[in-house]
Motif scaffolding. Structure first.
Motif, short mmCIF file in Angstrom:
data_model
loop_
_atom_site.label_atom_id
_atom_site.label_comp_id
_atom_site.label_asym_id
_atom_site.label_seq_id
_atom_site.Cartn_x
_atom_site.Cartn_y
_atom_site.Cartn_z
N CYS A 122 10.35 -87.16 -86.39
CA CYS A 122 9.53 -88.07 -85.58
C CYS A 122 8.15 -87.50 -85.26
CB CYS A 122 10.27 -88.41 -84.28
SG CYS A 122 11.70 -89.47 -84.53
N GLU A 123 7.80 -86.40 -85.92
CA GLU A 123 6.51 -85.75 -85.74
C GLU A 123 6.20 -85.48 -84.26
OE1 GLU A 123 3.46 -87.89 -87.82
OE2 GLU A 123 4.40 -87.55 -89.79
N PRO A 124 7.08 -84.72 -83.59
CA PRO A 124 6.86 -84.42 -82.17
C PRO A 124 5.63 -83.56 -81.96
CG PRO A 124 8.57 -83.01 -83.05
CD PRO A 124 8.25 -84.00 -84.13
N ARG A 125 5.09 -83.62 -80.77
CA ARG A 125 3.93 -82.81 -80.42
C ARG A 125 4.36 -81.41 -79.97
NH1 ARG A 125 1.12 -86.61 -76.15
NH2 ARG A 125 -0.49 -84.99 -76.17
N LEU A 126 5.62 -81.28 -79.56
CA LEU A 126 6.15 -80.00 -79.10
C LEU A 126 7.49 -79.74 -79.77
CD1 LEU A 126 6.43 -77.53 -77.17
CD2 LEU A 126 7.37 -79.11 -75.47
N LEU A 127 7.64 -78.57 -80.37
CA LEU A 127 8.92 -78.14 -80.91
C LEU A 127 9.50 -77.07 -80.00
CD1 LEU A 127 11.04 -78.13 -83.23
CD2 LEU A 127 9.72 -76.24 -84.24
N ILE A 128 10.72 -77.32 -79.51
CA ILE A 128 11.44 -76.34 -78.72
C ILE A 128 12.48 -75.71 -79.63
CG2 ILE A 128 12.89 -75.97 -76.69
CD1 ILE A 128 11.66 -78.55 -75.52
N ALA A 129 12.39 -74.41 -79.82
CA ALA A 129 13.30 -73.70 -80.71
C ALA A 129 14.11 -72.71 -79.88
CB ALA A 129 12.52 -72.96 -81.80
N ASP A 130 15.39 -73.03 -79.66
CA ASP A 130 16.25 -72.23 -78.79
C ASP A 130 17.09 -71.27 -79.63
OD1 ASP A 130 17.82 -71.15 -76.85
OD2 ASP A 130 18.68 -73.03 -76.14
N GLU A 131 16.62 -70.03 -79.75
CA GLU A 131 17.31 -68.99 -80.54
C GLU A 131 17.68 -69.50 -81.93
OE1 GLU A 131 17.92 -65.88 -79.50
OE2 GLU A 131 18.21 -65.86 -77.32
N PRO A 132 16.74 -70.08 -82.68
CA PRO A 132 17.11 -70.75 -83.94
C PRO A 132 17.50 -69.82 -85.07
CG PRO A 132 14.73 -70.69 -83.72
CD PRO A 132 15.29 -70.15 -82.43
N THR A 133 17.28 -68.51 -84.90
CA THR A 133 17.62 -67.58 -85.98
C THR A 133 18.75 -66.62 -85.64
OG1 THR A 133 15.96 -65.93 -85.27
CG2 THR A 133 15.23 -67.64 -86.80
N THR A 134 19.27 -66.71 -84.43
CA THR A 134 20.26 -65.73 -83.97
C THR A 134 21.52 -65.75 -84.82
OG1 THR A 134 19.43 -65.87 -81.71
CG2 THR A 134 21.66 -65.01 -81.99
N ALA A 135 21.96 -66.94 -85.26
CA ALA A 135 23.21 -67.04 -86.01
C ALA A 135 23.04 -66.74 -87.50
CB ALA A 135 23.80 -68.44 -85.83
N LEU A 136 21.83 -66.35 -87.93
CA LEU A 136 21.54 -66.15 -89.34
C LEU A 136 21.44 -64.66 -89.66
CD1 LEU A 136 18.72 -68.84 -89.67
CD2 LEU A 136 21.18 -69.16 -89.98
#
Length: 266
Positions: free
Chosen positions: A166-180
């Motif tokens: 939806c082309e948001p103006r703000l991206l909130i990334a909550d620990e997006p790499t922890t499980a990788l």
């Protein structure tokens, strides 16, 4: 112009136990802010409050203005347009964030259809393009898969594609790499960094990992026990932390980095 203005945010349980205390910060378009701290510091609760997604047994007070909309106290139906359009979130574990009974393509096509009004073949083509933009190989094959049929890194890319649809103006990334794993983490961080720069989006990046924060953000707000401890440029937080708690976080990150370097040495 301020995109997100948080003033005096507090989160309490039903019995009045405080979890986040009097938190204030702001973001303008294109800003990159990290919330950092140990588990239990209130980072994830803060991000949920920003989109009105707190569990029913928790209450937020204070003020959260997102693109001019007051989030606290707003009815859920009034937040439908805000979520996705003004801000979208990527969670730590995509296997639980994605619907296990729905094919990947449909989960990306849904928000795409809401934004563009596309249908049929045009919607399918736009879905494949959205998956390709997050560097997924064979997007048509991925679109037909269920979440459990693809890898953790691929699931996180699907979650990112759905968040950006939806082309948001703000991206909130909550620990997006922890499980990788480490190599996939690096690829994911590079992808997020590239996409938000290309789209001139603001980013609120939640992490306990200072090395990760330094790669994708400019400013950091350090949290401990639900309170703001220190805020400033990432280079200052890492290079010359003022508070003892922040110094311990930096020292711990450096010890971990040294241990990983030793393990990877020939």
């Amino acid at each position: 112009m301020t995109l997100l203005d948080v003033q005096g945010l507090s989160v309490t349980t039903a019995d009045g136990r405080p979890l986040v205390h009097d938190l204030s910060f702001g973001l303008a378009g294109g800003d990159r802010l990290a919330l950092i701290g140990e588990s239990g510091s209130g980072k994830s609760l803060t991000t949920l409050a920003l989109l009105g997604l707190l569990p029913e047994q928790m209450t937020a007070t204070g003020s959260i203005l997102l693109a001019g909309t007051q989030i606290i106290g707003a009815a859920d139906r009034h937040l439908t347009g805000v979520r996705g359009r003004d801000a979208a979130i990527v969670f730590q574990e995509p296997l639980t964030a994605l619907d296990p009974l729905m094919r990947v393509g449909r989960q990306v096509a849904g928000p795409l259809a809401r934004r563009t009004g596309l249908k049929g073949a045009k919607l399918r083509a736009a879905t494949f393009e959205a998956l390709a933009q997050v560097r997924l190989p064979e997007p048509e094959r991925i679109a037909r898969a269920f979440p459990h049929e693809i890898s953790g890194g691929q699931r996180q890319r699907v979650a990112l594609a759905a968040a950006l649809a939806c082309e948001p103006r703000l991206l909130i990334a909550d620990e997006p790499t922890t499980a990788l794993d480490v190599s996939v983490q690096a690829e994911m961080l590079d992808l997020i960094d590239t996409l938000v720069r290309e789209r001139e989006m603001a980013v609120l990046f939640v992490s306990h990992d200072l090395a990760v924060v330094a790669k994708v953000t400019d400013r950091a707000l350090v949290m401990k026990d639900g309170r703001a401890v220190e805020e400033g440029a990432v280079r200052d937080i890492v290079g010359a932390p003022r508070e003892e708690y922040t110094r311990r976080l930096v020292a711990s990150a450096r010890r971990l980095e040294s241990a990983l370097d030793l393990r990877s040495a020939p």
